[in-house]
Design a protein around this motif. Structure first.
Motif, PDB file in Angstrom:
ATOM      1  N   ILE A 194    -115.884  29.887  45.163  1.00  0.00           N
ATOM      2  CA  ILE A 194    -115.230  29.048  44.358  1.00  0.00           C
ATOM      3  C   ILE A 194    -116.577  28.432  43.197  1.00  0.00           C
ATOM      4  N   ALA A 230    -112.047  24.781  47.765  1.00  0.00           N
ATOM      5  CA  ALA A 230    -111.521  24.381  46.389  1.00  0.00           C
ATOM      6  C   ALA A 230    -111.533  22.788  46.418  1.00  0.00           C
ATOM      7  N   LEU A 285    -106.258  25.205  43.222  1.00  0.00           N
ATOM      8  CA  LEU A 285    -105.845  26.288  44.100  1.00  0.00           C
ATOM      9  C   LEU A 285    -104.485  26.350  43.802  1.00  0.00           C
TER      10      LEU A 285
END
Lengths: 408, 328, 295
Positions: A155, A196, A203
């Motif tokens: 991420i 996320a 996402l």
């Protein structure tokens, strides 16, 4: 006459005593090694085992641990029942006091339960599921990174590297996750979702699939429908290749693909996809195209691997287990060969080595849950047919490039 | 009564065995054997009427998961949890009931395989319920009330009772009217119907006994292994093929065949895997495959078939008053 | 809309593969009336052979059909002669077990010989596509599709027009009467099993360019082939083709609209439903199927 007899007696006595001492000293240090070398996990299970074995051979050549040679009692654990059975046998029948392994998270969970209940140390070197250390067992130590570290890297990379390069703000970049649905994929998936959220990244879709599927076109088509910028993939060997091929066939148009070790680290991935693999990124245990100043001992490891197995390493799993086993040996040296769980854990807690000090480039520091928090994941990229380390700067050999994957 | 003596002696011996010899690995092996005796007997019930299921893992998994989920998520103790587990298993069995009644032979086998597969995949995907592939771990809170123990001995007795119970159930079933009807159906279903046997009811009874015992085993075995995940709970090798192998090799459709088969195959399998598996992948199952082909061609009645006449001569005439061709 | 068409096209191509898997099975099943649980293992053997021919001797898989087909023909005859024939008159139960034993033995033999690694080959056309408007059609899958159609049509003509084919149909219809008519049934079974296996072998060779082989792949293929054959109706060639396409489409659609993790579960459920509701299949005639357990 008497004097000669007593001298003779003394010599014989000394010889006998030294013989006994020799025998006691040469009792090898026995460690149980549980790996899946048959069944569907065999390839990477075997690769992991090789790393551990190389560490043992090299250690014995240097005199062993605490002056004794090291012996592995190797067992094959193709499924959960076998993991339990073998752990039982090693502890109760063979009387072993230390177990290591395992590559697979679910196998680790089963085997380490047996060890925990018997008060025996289980040293995990490859299973990444967070649950392994989350159980809070005082007998469990893990040398390798856990799932959370992988997802955090992914991420972060999407947000800090990819987003600016495509002119998007961190909360604008679209990330999709494609994962095989066994323990490996599921544990990463949970973490990606969590990371996320905390990282403020969108996402847009999560697509699980079964790794034994004959066809994965529906996965690719769903991705085409969701139009992500970055796809994070978690696959084993076959499915990584199948996904790559079908992504190329169906002309999946994305800015970056970040694999999560497993199938994307294998040489067979690159061999099967050829130029289509160029540009594919991958977060994993340390691989081999890495800044060797950061990974002391790597070159010797690769040489030994080639000598013992007549081929180059197939993935970084062997390196991870090599490094992990060496960390284990160091702990044993510090305890003087004592495997008693409490003492072992205590000794482990006191160790602190910074990153860049082992063959895998990992540091060593075990937290309360038994996790090595200085175990790092690095980001690699397939460039020119090789899996090169591109991030972070310490171990990197090249800078990362933003290349559309599966397109050549 | 005279014929029962050898059996009572054996049972008594088994009951006191752990007092004299309690090496943990030995007990573990015996527990495994008891488990497989029970599982194979359960599978065998369905085989009595000629239906080969290669999907018994479905029932095992349903029972196992129900109890495990209730235990971990709701703190329900497995002793109580086994009732919902049985219920869920029966509902699952109902789903397979119609194929059972309408299909014969290989088609039913295929349906059973497909069924177990579907359940496995659902268990993988329904992560909110089953934690998917990461699996669930049984918490370590030892005590009889939690069905969790620190030593093997309590497990030994539990599985001894399960094994003994299954053999007893099969024995009663075999010699009951239902048992006769089942074997008639195995022989010729239409003829049985013509004789007025309610084939549907009889087969359903067999299905529920078979599935029920299997589901129960799922509950207890999970408590022994301490964890559960879909690949294991719905494993085709461990819980579909293995009981079938044990049953056929031991003696299909007999009472003691599954016992013989399990006693033979379980240690053999462990030994092959422990000592040869690391050397040569697949060797143990390859041998199984060959043995299976061999048994079918040479000894279709299983290993027990040449032994039966011998055994019968040792036991009293009580057996011979209603001795069918197979079984004691 | 474009994605929808792609889902359909992918489904059809997949269906072609499935139809190919089941060509051999529908012939064997239709004539010999045996459910061979080791059917997928024949496919696996063909794939390993093709792999070896490509890897060691650099023979293109499409060319290697010339070797693989006869090889599998012999294997099939061997299976029929030494495994099935001796127990042909036993109960259905025993027949199930013997083929299950064969399946276990072959699968693990492959594991012993080749390890659990998956293997695939890279040919120049492995990832080639035909692009029609915005739709991608994978070339090797298209070739497989074409072969499926061709082989099934060829088989159909064989059964309809040739003497051997007529003999096969006769035996399928009524074994005893066929024997009375002078047909040497045992020999016919050998030929049928051989042919069915050869066809399965061709399927294996055609699949390798875009898929992979590993020892346990047979189990999946066996189940799939049976789903297709039952759906299409036992012994029905057109049914097998259409059945394959149907399953391919179901899989493609459920993968896209439901979840890729459940797509196989969906067609297994359909399989069970078909067995319950219409065991003779969507197009089947259902003749002579009582032996294998459909009522």
């Amino acid at each position: 006459m008497m004097k000669r007899c007593s001298v003779l007696g003394m010599i014989i006595g000394l010889l006998l005593i030294s013989g006994f001492v020799e025998m006691a000293l040469s009792q090898p240090v026995r460690i149980g090694a549980l790996y899946p070398v048959s069944g569907s996990l065999a390839l990477l299970g075997d690769e992991s085992w090789r790393g551990a074995e190389i560490a043992r051979v090299m250690k014995n050549q240097k005199g062993g641990v605490a002056g004794k040679q090291v012996e592995f009692v190797k067992v094959d654990i193709p499924d959960v029942s076998a993991a339990k059975s073998e752990a039982e046998r090693l502890i109760n029948r063979e009387g072993l006091k230390l177990l290591t392994g395992t590559y697979s998270s679910s196998l680790c969970l089963a085997a380490s339960e047996v060890a925990a209940r018997a008060g025996i140390i289980y040293f995990e070197q490859g299973g990444i599921a967070d649950q392994i250390t989350a159980r809070g067992y005082k007998t469990l130590l893990r040398s390798c990174p856990k799932a959370q570290y992988f997802s955090r890297s992914q991420i972060q990379f999407a947000r800090d590297f990819v987003a600016p390069k495509i002119g998007k703000k961190p909360n604008e970049i679209r990330v999709a996750l494609v994962h095989e649905d066994s323990a490996y994929g599921s544990s990463i998936s949970k973490n990606v979702e969590a990371e996320a959220k905390t990282g403020g990244v969108q996402l847009v879709s999560v697509i699980p699939y079964n790794k034994d599927a004959v066809d994965l076109s529906s996965v690719i088509l769903k991705l085409k429908n969701d139009k992500p910028d970055v796809v994070i993939g978690v696959s084993y060997a076959n499915d990584a290749i199948l996904l790559g091929r079908q992504a190329k066939e169906l002309r999946l148009d994305i800015k970056a693909f970040i694999g999560t070790g497993g199938g994307h680290s294998l040489t067979s991935f690159q061999q099967a996809l050829g130029t289509a693999a160029e540009g594919v990124l991958n977060v994993d245990f340390t691989q081999f195209e890495v800044n060797t100043k950061f990974t002391p001992g790597l070159k010797e490891f690769v040489e030994m691997y080639r000598k013992m197995f007549n081929e180059p390493p197939r993935s970084g799993h062997s390196l991870a287990n090599f490094s992990g086993t060496n960390i284990l040996f160091d702990l044993l040296e510090k305890t003087g060969g004592n495997m008693e769980a409490g003492k072992f854990r205590q000794t482990a807690a006191a160790v602190e080595q910074k990153s860049g000090s082992t063959a895998s480039g990992w540091g060593v520091k075990f937290d309360d849950s038994g996790q090595n928090i200085f175990a790092d994941t690095f980001i690699m990229q397939w460039r020119g047919g090789k899996l090169v380390t591109v991030y972070p700067e310490g171990p990197a050999v090249m800078t990362p490039l933003l290349e559309a994957p599966f397109s050549k | 009564m005279r014929g029962r003596i050898p059996l009572l002696v054996v049972l008594a011996g088994l009951a006191v065995l752990p007092v004299f010899y309690s090496a943990p690995y030995f007990l573990h092996m015996v527990i495994l054997i008891f488990f497989y005796i029970a599982l194979t007997e359960a599978w065998n019930i369905l085989a009595l009427c000629g239906k080969v299921s290669l999907g018994h893992a479905a029932f095992f998994g349903l029972g196992a998961y129900t109890s495990a989920i209730l235990c971990i998520k709701k703190g329900v103790v497995p002793w109580i949890g086994l009732f919902p587990a049985l219920l869920v298993t029966f509902i699952g069995a109902l789903a397979l009931a119609i194929p059972l009644l309408r299909l014969r032979g290989p088609m039913f086998t295929l349906a059973s395989i497909a069924y177990a597969e579907v359940l496995r995949r659902v268990a993988m995907v329904w992560r909110d319920l089953t934690a998917g592939a990461e699996g669930l771990t049984i918490p370590f809170t030892p005590g009889w009330e939690n069905l969790t123990f620190t030593t093997k001995v309590p497990y030994y007795y539990i599985f001894l009772i399960l094994a003994g119970g299954s053999v007893y159930i099969v024995h009663r079933l075999y010699h009951s009217a239902t048992g006769h009807h089942l074997r008639a159906i195995a022989s010729d279903e239409e003829a049985a119907q013509a004789l007025g046997i309610n084939t549907n009811k009889v087969q359903l009874v067999a299905l529920f006994w078979s599935a029920g015992i299997t589901g129960l085993l799922g509950v207890f075995y999970t408590q022994y292994v301490y964890m559960i995940e879909p690949e294991w709970a719905f494993s085709s090798t461990l819980f579909c093929l293995q009981p079938a192998l044990n049953g056929i090799i031991g003696g299909l459709g007999t009472i003691w065949g599954p016992v013989v088969g399990s006693i033979l195959m379980t240690p053999l399998g462990e030994y092959l895997r422990s000592y040869l598996g690391a050397l040569q992948q697949g060797l143990n199952f390859f041998i199984y495959g060959l043995v299976l082909i061999g048994v079918v061609m040479v000894l279709p009645g299983g290993i027990i078939s040449p032994l039966l006449p011998l055994l019968r001569r040792l036991i009293s005439s009580k057996a011979s008053t209603h001795a069918p061709k197979e079984g004691l | 809309m474009e994605l929808f068409i792609q889902v359909v096209v992918s489904g059809l191509l997949l269906g072609g593969v499935y139809a190919l898997l089941s060509v051999g099975l529908t012939l064997i099943f239709g004539v010999v009336r045996i459910i061979n649980f080791a059917h997928g293992e024949l496919m696996m053997m063909a794939m390993y052979l093709t792999y070896w021919l490509f890897h060691v001797h650099h023979i293109d898989p499409y060319l290697s059909i010339l070797i693989v087909a006869p090889a599998l023909f012999l294997v099939g005859m061997g299976v029929q002669r030494f495994i099935i024939q001796p127990i042909f008159d036993s109960s259905a139960l025993m027949k199930i077990f013997v083929t299950v034993g064969l399946f276990i033995a072959l699968q693990n033999l492959a594991l012993m010989l080749f390890k659990a690694d998956f293997r695939t080959i890279q040919t120049s056309y492995s990832m080639a596509t035909l692009d029609v408007a915005a739709i991608s059609i994978s070339v090797p899958r298209l070739v497989a599709f074409g072969f499926a159609l061709g082989l099934l049509s060829g088989l159909y003509l064989l059964l309809k027009l040739t003497l051997v084919g007529k003999a096969m149909r006769a035996v399928a219809e009524n074994r005893v009467v066929a024997q009375l008519m002078g047909i040497r049934v045992q020999r016919l079974y050998l030929i049928t099993f051989g042919m069915g296996s050869a066809l399965t072998g061709i399927a294996g060779a055609l699949l390798l360019p875009f898929t992979y082989v590993f020892p346990t792949v047979g189990g999946i293929y066996t189940l799939l082939a049976f789903v297709v054959v039952v759906l299409g109706g036992l012994g029905n060639m057109a049914g097998a083709f259409l059945g394959g396409l149907f399953i391919g489409l179901v899989e493609s659609f459920s993968g896209f609209y439901v979840s890729p993790a459940l797509k196989e579960a969906v067609y297994f459920v359909i399989f069970i439903l078909i067995l319950l509701v219409r065991p003779q299949g969507l197009f089947g005639v259902g003749k002579g199927t009582e032996e294998v357990g459909l009522k």
